[in-house]
Design a protein around this motif. Structure first.
Motif, PDB file in Angstrom:
ATOM      1  N   ASP A  57       7.255  -2.772  -3.520  1.00 47.06           N
ATOM      2  CA  ASP A  57       7.270  -4.191  -3.175  1.00 47.06           C
ATOM      3  C   ASP A  57       7.955  -4.353  -1.827  1.00 47.06           C
ATOM      4  OD1 ASP A  57       7.501  -6.938  -3.016  1.00 47.06           O
ATOM      5  OD2 ASP A  57       8.961  -7.116  -4.648  1.00 47.06           O
ATOM      6  N   GLY A  58       7.199  -4.844  -0.835  1.00 43.57           N
ATOM      7  CA  GLY A  58       7.757  -5.026   0.493  1.00 43.57           C
ATOM      8  C   GLY A  58       8.538  -6.304   0.661  1.00 43.57           C
ATOM      9  N   GLY A  59       8.615  -7.138  -0.375  1.00 44.04           N
ATOM     10  CA  GLY A  59       9.394  -8.360  -0.310  1.00 44.04           C
ATOM     11  C   GLY A  59      10.861  -8.100  -0.568  1.00 44.04           C
ATOM     12  N   ARG A  60      11.643  -9.165  -0.546  1.00 39.48           N
ATOM     13  CA  ARG A  60      13.101  -9.007  -0.629  1.00 39.48           C
ATOM     14  C   ARG A  60      13.599  -8.738  -2.042  1.00 39.48           C
ATOM     15  NH1 ARG A  60      15.608 -14.096  -1.942  1.00 39.48           N
ATOM     16  NH2 ARG A  60      14.085 -15.783  -2.117  1.00 39.48           N
ATOM     17  N   HIS A  61      12.731  -8.914  -3.064  1.00 36.81           N
ATOM     18  CA  HIS A  61      13.193  -8.765  -4.448  1.00 36.81           C
ATOM     19  C   HIS A  61      13.073  -7.339  -4.972  1.00 36.81           C
ATOM     20  CE1 HIS A  61      13.580 -13.094  -4.798  1.00 36.81           C
ATOM     21  NE2 HIS A  61      12.332 -13.238  -4.375  1.00 36.81           N
ATOM     22  N   GLY A  62      12.244  -6.519  -4.356  1.00 37.78           N
ATOM     23  CA  GLY A  62      12.102  -5.142  -4.814  1.00 37.78           C
ATOM     24  C   GLY A  62      11.483  -5.017  -6.192  1.00 37.78           C
ATOM     25  N   ARG A  63      10.509  -5.852  -6.485  1.00 34.29           N
ATOM     26  CA  ARG A  63       9.843  -5.804  -7.792  1.00 34.29           C
ATOM     27  C   ARG A  63       8.696  -4.788  -7.740  1.00 34.29           C
ATOM     28  NH1 ARG A  63      10.566 -11.908  -7.444  1.00 34.29           N
ATOM     29  NH2 ARG A  63      12.358 -12.305  -8.789  1.00 34.29           N
ATOM     30  N   HIS A  64       9.045  -3.527  -7.750  1.00 30.38           N
ATOM     31  CA  HIS A  64       8.055  -2.473  -7.624  1.00 30.38           C
ATOM     32  C   HIS A  64       7.127  -2.465  -8.846  1.00 30.38           C
ATOM     33  CE1 HIS A  64      10.505  -1.419  -4.312  1.00 30.38           C
ATOM     34  NE2 HIS A  64      11.443  -0.789  -5.003  1.00 30.38           N
ATOM     35  N   GLY A  65       5.896  -2.010  -8.629  1.00 32.16           N
ATOM     36  CA  GLY A  65       4.886  -2.050  -9.678  1.00 32.16           C
ATOM     37  C   GLY A  65       4.692  -0.699 -10.344  1.00 32.16           C
ATOM     38  N   THR A  66       4.544  -0.728 -11.668  1.00 36.50           N
ATOM     39  CA  THR A  66       4.275   0.488 -12.445  1.00 36.50           C
ATOM     40  C   THR A  66       2.773   0.700 -12.556  1.00 36.50           C
ATOM     41  OG1 THR A  66       6.283   0.182 -13.756  1.00 36.50           O
ATOM     42  CG2 THR A  66       4.579   1.605 -14.696  1.00 36.50           C
ATOM     43  N   VAL A  67       2.321   1.935 -12.343  1.00 39.42           N
ATOM     44  CA  VAL A  67       0.904   2.266 -12.449  1.00 39.42           C
ATOM     45  C   VAL A  67       0.600   2.699 -13.880  1.00 39.42           C
ATOM     46  CG1 VAL A  67      -0.949   3.751 -11.610  1.00 39.42           C
ATOM     47  CG2 VAL A  67       0.818   2.947 -10.022  1.00 39.42           C
ATOM     48  N   LEU A  68      -0.383   2.047 -14.501  1.00 40.46           N
ATOM     49  CA  LEU A  68      -0.843   2.389 -15.853  1.00 40.46           C
ATOM     50  C   LEU A  68      -2.255   2.932 -15.747  1.00 40.46           C
ATOM     51  CD1 LEU A  68       0.323  -0.888 -17.660  1.00 40.46           C
ATOM     52  CD2 LEU A  68       1.622   1.220 -17.333  1.00 40.46           C
ATOM     53  N   THR A  69      -2.542   4.052 -16.412  1.00 45.32           N
ATOM     54  CA  THR A  69      -3.840   4.694 -16.258  1.00 45.32           C
ATOM     55  C   THR A  69      -4.412   5.141 -17.599  1.00 45.32           C
ATOM     56  OG1 THR A  69      -2.914   6.908 -15.952  1.00 45.32           O
ATOM     57  CG2 THR A  69      -3.172   5.552 -13.980  1.00 45.32           C
ATOM     58  N   SER A  70      -5.716   5.429 -17.563  1.00 52.36           N
ATOM     59  CA  SER A  70      -6.415   5.987 -18.711  1.00 52.36           C
ATOM     60  C   SER A  70      -7.693   6.647 -18.216  1.00 52.36           C
ATOM     61  CB  SER A  70      -6.752   4.886 -19.724  1.00 52.36           C
ATOM     62  OG  SER A  70      -7.413   5.425 -20.852  1.00 52.36           O
ATOM     63  N   GLY A  71      -8.195   7.604 -18.948  1.00 52.82           N
ATOM     64  CA  GLY A  71      -9.473   8.215 -18.630  1.00 52.82           C
ATOM     65  C   GLY A  71      -9.529   8.914 -17.293  1.00 52.82           C
ATOM     66  N   GLY A  76       0.761  -1.234   0.000  1.00 49.02           N
ATOM     67  CA  GLY A  76       0.000   0.000   0.000  1.00 49.02           C
ATOM     68  C   GLY A  76       0.790   1.281   0.000  1.00 49.02           C
ATOM     69  N   THR A  77       2.088   1.233  -0.256  1.00 48.12           N
ATOM     70  CA  THR A  77       2.884   2.453  -0.284  1.00 48.12           C
ATOM     71  C   THR A  77       3.512   2.641  -1.662  1.00 48.12           C
ATOM     72  OG1 THR A  77       4.841   1.278   0.536  1.00 48.12           O
ATOM     73  CG2 THR A  77       3.420   2.325   2.173  1.00 48.12           C
ATOM     74  N   LEU A  78       3.864   3.893  -1.951  1.00 52.38           N
ATOM     75  CA  LEU A  78       4.490   4.251  -3.218  1.00 52.38           C
ATOM     76  C   LEU A  78       5.938   4.673  -2.976  1.00 52.38           C
ATOM     77  CD1 LEU A  78       1.660   6.410  -4.863  1.00 52.38           C
ATOM     78  CD2 LEU A  78       2.043   3.948  -5.085  1.00 52.38           C
ATOM     79  N   THR A  79       6.789   4.421  -3.963  1.00 46.11           N
ATOM     80  CA  THR A  79       8.166   4.891  -3.902  1.00 46.11           C
ATOM     81  C   THR A  79       8.216   6.360  -4.311  1.00 46.11           C
ATOM     82  OG1 THR A  79       8.731   4.391  -6.206  1.00 46.11           O
ATOM     83  CG2 THR A  79       8.896   2.578  -4.616  1.00 46.11           C
ATOM     84  N   ASP A  80       9.379   6.981  -4.133  1.00 41.14           N
ATOM     85  CA  ASP A  80       9.546   8.374  -4.545  1.00 41.14           C
ATOM     86  C   ASP A  80       9.334   8.549  -6.047  1.00 41.14           C
ATOM     87  OD1 ASP A  80      10.087   9.062  -1.951  1.00 41.14           O
ATOM     88  OD2 ASP A  80      12.277   9.019  -2.190  1.00 41.14           O
ATOM     89  N   ALA A  81       9.529   7.480  -6.793  1.00 38.64           N
ATOM     90  CA  ALA A  81       9.353   7.541  -8.241  1.00 38.64           C
ATOM     91  C   ALA A  81       7.909   7.262  -8.662  1.00 38.64           C
ATOM     92  CB  ALA A  81      10.291   6.543  -8.917  1.00 38.64           C
ATOM     93  N   GLY A  82       7.011   7.058  -7.679  1.00 38.82           N
ATOM     94  CA  GLY A  82       5.613   6.820  -8.005  1.00 38.82           C
ATOM     95  C   GLY A  82       5.280   5.383  -8.328  1.00 38.82           C
ATOM     96  N   LEU A  83       6.212   4.466  -8.033  1.00 41.62           N
ATOM     97  CA  LEU A  83       5.943   3.047  -8.225  1.00 41.62           C
ATOM     98  C   LEU A  83       5.285   2.473  -6.968  1.00 41.62           C
ATOM     99  CD1 LEU A  83       9.377   1.980  -9.768  1.00 41.62           C
ATOM    100  CD2 LEU A  83       7.291   2.634 -10.997  1.00 41.62           C
ATOM    101  N   VAL A  84       4.518   1.398  -7.131  1.00 42.87           N
ATOM    102  CA  VAL A  84       3.942   0.711  -5.976  1.00 42.87           C
ATOM    103  C   VAL A  84       5.040  -0.142  -5.359  1.00 42.87           C
ATOM    104  CG1 VAL A  84       2.182  -0.914  -5.197  1.00 42.87           C
ATOM    105  CG2 VAL A  84       1.638   0.728  -6.993  1.00 42.87           C
TER     106      VAL A  84
END
Length: 252
Positions: free
Chosen positions: A42-56, A32-40
């Motif tokens: 990842d609280g796990g050990r791999h750091g696979r942060h998520g990119t937000v894709l939007t429209s409308g 539930g948190t975002l990085t400084d770069a606006g990624l979602v």
């Protein structure tokens, strides 16, 4: 990540399927948190942060948890229903989708999320929470959805499929639910719906037996819908409307 109050020993056993805290074998866990770069984040050990894709005009917002929710934050997706494009759409695309392919043969894995509806769900459109791979013949997939507010899990090896629902239970607006989907063995599948605050079941666990083979989805894993497209509406994108927390995938 919302902090969950301490629970009894019996309730703690219930949480073994998918505890809120990150585990060493988590491939991803979005709390539930975002990085400084606006990624979602990842609280796990791999750091696979998520990119937000939007429209409308859709977006994903990190919302601080309120009183009684124990602190932390959760992810809020576009609210309300939309039946005519353009619609507010938003999904999260995890980094390194290949890490979310369960593997060969009888690979055991689980996935899920804490889910809260913020408005009455549409009855004429799906609401995808967490998926990898499209539905349909020839496509491997694992998926958590709350179509019409009813939690269900789906697994497919491309030839056969298992769809497990939480009976006739329909999620009320405003209540958090911890939904867990698991492939326990090559032929045994499970869905559980728990109260995140206590770990107690909201509905009895449901199981299905089916000898599926390797589940190896192709494409990109997504959270919150199956696509974003400015020319499509909810019935074509399965946009999730509500709040998500502790979205995870774990290989066992």
């Amino acid at each position: 990540m919302r902090r969950i109050a301490s629970v009894s020993a019996a309730a703690a056993l219930t949480l073994v399927v998918g505890p809120a805290a990150a585990r060493p074998d988590d491939e991803v866990r979005y709390g539930g948190t975002l990085t400084d770069a606006g990624l979602v984040a990842d609280g796990g050990r791999h750091g696979r942060h998520g990119t937000v894709l939007t429209s409308g005009g859709g977006r994903v917002v990190a919302v601080p948890a309120g009183r009684g929710e124990g602190g932390g934050a959760f992810l809020r997706f576009p609210a309300g229903r939309c039946s005519a494009a353009p619609c507010p759409q938003a999904v999260v695309r995890p980094a390194e989708s290949g890490a979310l392919v369960p593997g060969d043969g009888d690979a055991r894995f689980s996935f899920g999320a804490d889910v809260r509806l913020t408005a009455e769900p549409p009855t004429d459109a799906g609401m995808n929470v967490w998926q990898f791979g499209p539905a349909g013949p020839g496509h491997a997939q694992w998926k958590l959805q709350v179509d019409g507010g009813r939690p269900s899990c789906r697994w497919s090896d491309g030839a056969g499929a298992v769809l497990l629902t939480a009976g006739t239970y329909r999620m009320p607006v405003g209540r958090w639910h911890r939904v867990r989907c698991a492939r326990l063995s090559r032929a045994l599948f499970q869905i559980r719906v728990l109260d995140p605050a206590t770990g107690e079941p909201i509905t009895p666990p449901a199981h299905a037996a089916a000898p599926l083979g390797s589940i190896r989805p192709a494409g990109t894993a997504l959270i919150g819908g199956k696509r974003v497209h400015s020319g499509q509406h909810d019935g074509q994108t399965d946009q999730f409307h509500g709040d998500l927390d502790e979205v995870f995938f774990t290989r066992r």
